[in-house]
Design a protein around this motif. Structure first.
Motif, mmCIF file in Angstrom:
data_model
loop_
_atom_site.group_PDB
_atom_site.id
_atom_site.type_symbol
_atom_site.label_atom_id
_atom_site.label_comp_id
_atom_site.label_asym_id
_atom_site.label_seq_id
_atom_site.Cartn_x
_atom_site.Cartn_y
_atom_site.Cartn_z
ATOM 1 N N PHE A 116 2.446 -2.097 3.560
ATOM 2 C CA PHE A 116 2.537 -0.838 4.303
ATOM 3 C C PHE A 116 2.066 0.358 3.479
ATOM 4 O O PHE A 116 1.699 1.384 4.052
ATOM 5 C CB PHE A 116 3.979 -0.605 4.754
ATOM 6 C CG PHE A 116 4.519 -1.674 5.655
ATOM 7 C CD1 PHE A 116 4.260 -1.660 7.021
ATOM 8 C CD2 PHE A 116 5.269 -2.716 5.128
ATOM 9 C CE1 PHE A 116 4.755 -2.653 7.843
ATOM 10 C CE2 PHE A 116 5.772 -3.719 5.950
ATOM 11 C CZ PHE A 116 5.510 -3.689 7.311
ATOM 12 N N THR A 117 2.090 0.232 2.157
ATOM 13 C CA THR A 117 1.758 1.376 1.302
ATOM 14 C C THR A 117 0.354 1.305 0.719
ATOM 15 O O THR A 117 -0.218 2.333 0.364
ATOM 16 C CB THR A 117 2.777 1.502 0.154
ATOM 17 O OG1 THR A 117 2.826 0.280 -0.576
ATOM 18 C CG2 THR A 117 4.159 1.803 0.706
ATOM 19 N N VAL A 118 -0.194 0.101 0.589
ATOM 20 C CA VAL A 118 -1.565 -0.078 0.076
ATOM 21 C C VAL A 118 -2.350 -0.832 1.138
ATOM 22 O O VAL A 118 -2.189 -2.043 1.314
ATOM 23 C CB VAL A 118 -1.573 -0.856 -1.262
ATOM 24 C CG1 VAL A 118 -3.007 -1.002 -1.773
ATOM 25 C CG2 VAL A 118 -0.707 -0.159 -2.300
ATOM 26 N N GLN A 119 -3.198 -0.124 1.841
ATOM 27 C CA GLN A 119 -3.887 -0.712 2.983
ATOM 28 C C GLN A 119 -5.040 -1.634 2.588
ATOM 29 O O GLN A 119 -5.308 -2.637 3.250
ATOM 30 C CB GLN A 119 -4.412 0.396 3.905
ATOM 31 C CG GLN A 119 -3.323 1.305 4.451
ATOM 32 C CD GLN A 119 -2.301 0.551 5.266
ATOM 33 O OE1 GLN A 119 -2.645 -0.336 6.047
ATOM 34 N NE2 GLN A 119 -1.032 0.901 5.087
ATOM 35 N N ALA A 141 5.097 4.101 -2.797
ATOM 36 C CA ALA A 141 5.341 4.465 -1.398
ATOM 37 C C ALA A 141 5.219 5.965 -1.165
ATOM 38 O O ALA A 141 5.074 6.403 -0.017
ATOM 39 C CB ALA A 141 6.725 3.983 -0.975
ATOM 40 N N ARG A 142 5.245 6.767 -2.223
ATOM 41 C CA ARG A 142 5.222 8.231 -2.075
ATOM 42 C C ARG A 142 3.866 8.851 -2.402
ATOM 43 O O ARG A 142 3.703 10.058 -2.257
ATOM 44 C CB ARG A 142 6.295 8.851 -2.978
ATOM 45 C CG ARG A 142 7.710 8.420 -2.662
ATOM 46 C CD ARG A 142 8.711 9.204 -3.473
ATOM 47 N NE ARG A 142 10.076 8.786 -3.227
ATOM 48 C CZ ARG A 142 10.804 8.071 -4.067
ATOM 49 N NH1 ARG A 142 10.281 7.704 -5.233
ATOM 50 N NH2 ARG A 142 12.036 7.726 -3.767
ATOM 51 N N VAL A 143 2.941 8.075 -2.901
ATOM 52 C CA VAL A 143 1.631 8.616 -3.278
ATOM 53 C C VAL A 143 0.532 7.862 -2.539
ATOM 54 O O VAL A 143 0.757 6.799 -1.961
ATOM 55 C CB VAL A 143 1.412 8.525 -4.803
ATOM 56 C CG1 VAL A 143 2.442 9.361 -5.541
ATOM 57 C CG2 VAL A 143 1.452 7.072 -5.287
ATOM 58 N N GLU A 144 -0.643 8.424 -2.589
ATOM 59 C CA GLU A 144 -1.798 7.791 -1.952
ATOM 60 C C GLU A 144 -2.476 6.861 -2.943
ATOM 61 O O GLU A 144 -2.779 7.246 -4.069
ATOM 62 C CB GLU A 144 -2.776 8.860 -1.471
ATOM 63 C CG GLU A 144 -3.961 8.297 -0.708
ATOM 64 C CD GLU A 144 -4.917 9.396 -0.242
ATOM 65 O OE1 GLU A 144 -5.445 9.285 0.873
ATOM 66 O OE2 GLU A 144 -5.135 10.353 -1.020
ATOM 67 N N VAL A 145 -2.722 5.630 -2.533
ATOM 68 C CA VAL A 145 -3.403 4.637 -3.377
ATOM 69 C C VAL A 145 -4.563 4.052 -2.575
ATOM 70 O O VAL A 145 -4.391 3.118 -1.792
ATOM 71 C CB VAL A 145 -2.446 3.520 -3.832
ATOM 72 C CG1 VAL A 145 -3.183 2.509 -4.708
ATOM 73 C CG2 VAL A 145 -1.256 4.097 -4.593
ATOM 74 N N VAL A 146 -5.747 4.645 -2.775
ATOM 75 C CA VAL A 146 -6.938 4.173 -2.072
ATOM 76 C C VAL A 146 -8.059 3.834 -3.039
ATOM 77 O O VAL A 146 -9.174 3.504 -2.610
ATOM 78 C CB VAL A 146 -7.430 5.227 -1.055
ATOM 79 C CG1 VAL A 146 -6.401 5.424 0.053
ATOM 80 C CG2 VAL A 146 -7.744 6.548 -1.750
ATOM 81 N N SER A 147 -7.787 3.898 -4.325
ATOM 82 C CA SER A 147 -8.804 3.558 -5.322
ATOM 83 C C SER A 147 -8.140 2.864 -6.507
ATOM 84 O O SER A 147 -6.915 2.947 -6.692
ATOM 85 C CB SER A 147 -9.532 4.818 -5.808
ATOM 86 O OG SER A 147 -8.669 5.642 -6.573
ATOM 87 N N HIS A 148 -8.971 2.207 -7.283
ATOM 88 C CA HIS A 148 -8.455 1.498 -8.451
ATOM 89 C C HIS A 148 -7.852 2.476 -9.458
ATOM 90 O O HIS A 148 -6.821 2.183 -10.089
ATOM 91 C CB HIS A 148 -9.577 0.683 -9.101
ATOM 92 C CG HIS A 148 -9.104 -0.194 -10.222
ATOM 93 N ND1 HIS A 148 -9.379 0.067 -11.535
ATOM 94 C CD2 HIS A 148 -8.349 -1.334 -10.209
ATOM 95 C CE1 HIS A 148 -8.835 -0.873 -12.301
ATOM 96 N NE2 HIS A 148 -8.204 -1.728 -11.524
ATOM 97 N N LYS A 149 -8.451 3.636 -9.603
ATOM 98 C CA LYS A 149 -7.928 4.645 -10.529
ATOM 99 C C LYS A 149 -6.544 5.115 -10.100
ATOM 100 O O LYS A 149 -5.637 5.260 -10.943
ATOM 101 C CB LYS A 149 -8.887 5.831 -10.601
ATOM 102 C CG LYS A 149 -8.445 6.919 -11.570
ATOM 103 C CD LYS A 149 -9.456 8.052 -11.630
ATOM 104 C CE LYS A 149 -8.990 9.133 -12.607
ATOM 105 N NZ LYS A 149 -9.961 10.259 -12.686
ATOM 106 N N GLN A 150 -6.387 5.356 -8.810
ATOM 107 C CA GLN A 150 -5.077 5.786 -8.319
ATOM 108 C C GLN A 150 -4.029 4.695 -8.514
ATOM 109 O O GLN A 150 -2.865 4.982 -8.804
ATOM 110 C CB GLN A 150 -5.172 6.177 -6.846
ATOM 111 C CG GLN A 150 -5.944 7.465 -6.607
ATOM 112 C CD GLN A 150 -6.118 7.760 -5.124
ATOM 113 O OE1 GLN A 150 -6.235 6.842 -4.314
ATOM 114 N NE2 GLN A 150 -6.140 9.041 -4.771
#
Length: 440
Positions: A229-232, A263-272
């Motif tokens: 749910f947190t990492v698409q 769950a509280r931050v955006e993770v859409v890249s490997h760096k993130q």
């Protein structure tokens, strides 16, 4: 020589069950409904898998003890009793075990002492065969049903009924054992007594690795489900699972903290994704150093979160909640033992590295208990003011807390604020009362 023959035992048991039924007749419709819902738990595939694994592991333990000469067939009843009273309860209580850092040490010390003595006492003498054939499977079912009923408040009536039956069984067995000890003390000299004493202790110690493995598995399973749910992105999610397993391994507290942060931050890249691990490492370093904060700015959150420890109130970690807002909060602590009791929690709020607001929030669910609840808040507030400002709480603040009045006073660059909010339309006149110590 037994004064309790098979017929008398059977009659006594059925009379007790009949009395229990009559006592709860007014509520039997609700009890039967709850029982029907409860039986669905046995159709849960994950539950049955864990149950089966625990049974297989127990069989393996018994085989080893038998091979070592520490178990014999006379211990079958004690082993079944141990499995459903200790083995299964440990699995059902995994969530509680995860929050208890001293569980395994206490299990080795406490359980070995208590369980060994209990099994020693109730296992010395056996009841007549017919009574045993009835009681053993009956109590096995009770042992399974009670922890399931304990997991949900809607099964409260079922839990009360089951507990009553089990308590009666325990008192009856202890009374019977006391009688037999008084009339046939020579039984203590038998070899069976040695096994009755040592087997439950050994089973408990040998079972701990299985509980630990189940705890690890359930923790990782929960975290990995949350990642869906947190990492698409599927590729990032696989990397997140791999990194988590390698970096955290058996550190279950760390992986739960990391999952909360993800769950509280955006993770859409490997760096993130990598930044989430760096963030946790940074927090651990700050918690260890506890850097000082200028008094005019506020408080060190790593110190402020422990201001109420003397009252038994502790918070979780100070962490990012959203945007630049940070917070550490305690669990809800109950006041009293009513079904719908009043409760309170302690919050430390601010920005990264600096706490700006220290808050205790009291929830009063029944206005008739307001005095007791407000007095508890008053004690906590006195400790908080003393720890945060270095002064005693004023009489004006005390009165505001006792009577639930709005109030504020200043102390240099800090303020003490008391707020009350009534719950409109609440049948019992519920409200919440807060005290805040704020850095302006």
């Amino acid at each position: 020589m037994d004064i309790l023959n098979t017929r008398e035992i059977s009659i006594a048991l059925w009379l007790i069950l009949a009395a229990t039924y009559i006592y709860s007749a007014k509520r039997m419709r609700e009890v039967r409904s709850a029982f029907r819902k409860l039986t669905f738990a046995f159709h849960s595939r994950p539950l049955m898998i864990v149950f089966s694994l625990a049974a297989v592991y127990t069989v393996a333990m018994v085989y080893l003890l038998f091979d070592w000469g520490l178990w014999n067939i006379d211990q079958m009843k004690n082993t079944v009793f141990w499995f459903f009273s200790v083995g299964m309860l440990s699995i059902y209580n995994l969530d509680k075990i995860r929050t208890d850092p001293h569980f395994f040490k206490n299990s080795v010390i406490g359980n070995l002492r208590l369980l060994a003595i209990l099994q020693f006492v109730i296992g010395i003498y056996s009841l007549p065969l017919l009574a045993e054939l009835f009681l053993v499977p009956f109590m096995v079912v009770m042992g399974i049903m009670i922890p399931i009923a304990d997991a949900d408040i809607k099964y409260l009536q079922v839990k009360s009924l089951l507990n009553g039956i089990v308590i009666f069984f325990g008192l009856f067995t202890l009374a019977y054992t006391a009688y037999m000890l008084a009339t046939d003390f020579e039984e203590l000299g038998q070899d069976k007594t040695f096994y009755d004493f040592i087997v439950p202790a050994l089973l408990t110690v040998m079972y701990l690795p299985f509980v630990f493995v189940m705890m690890i598995y359930s923790t990782y399973e929960t975290v990995f489900v949350r990642l869906h749910f947190t990492v698409q992105d599927r590729r990032l999610r696989r990397l997140a699972k791999l990194y988590a397993g390698v970096l955290f391994n058996f550190r279950l507290d760390a992986i739960r903290r990391w999952a909360d942060h993800v769950a509280r931050v955006e993770v859409v890249s490997h760096k993130q994704l990598l930044n989430t691990f760096f963030h946790l490492r940074k927090l651990k370093k700050l918690e260890k150093m506890k850097p000082e904060v200028a008094r005019s700015q506020g408080w060190s959150p790593y110190l402020a979160k422990d201001f109420l420890l003397s009252e038994g109130v502790s918070t979780g970690y100070y962490n990012l909640i959203f945007a630049d807002q940070w917070c550490a909060s305690s669990k809800m602590y109950d006041i009293g033992d009513d079904l719908l009791c009043d409760n309170f929690a302690y919050y430390v709020e601010g920005v990264e590295g600096v706490a700006k607001v220290l808050k205790i929030k009291l929830n009063v669910n029944d206005n008739s208990r307001a005095r007791q609840a407000n007095e508890r808040l008053l004690v906590l507030s006195g400790v908080l003011v003393r720890e945060s400002l270095g002064i005693d709480i004023s009489d004006s603040v005390k009165d505001a807390l006792r009577f639930g009045a709005q109030f504020r006073e200043s102390h240099g660059d800090k303020r003490i604020i008391v707020k009350k909010a009534s719950w409109g339309g609440h049948k019992l006149g519920g409200y919440d009362l807060k005290i805040e110590v704020v850095a302006t």
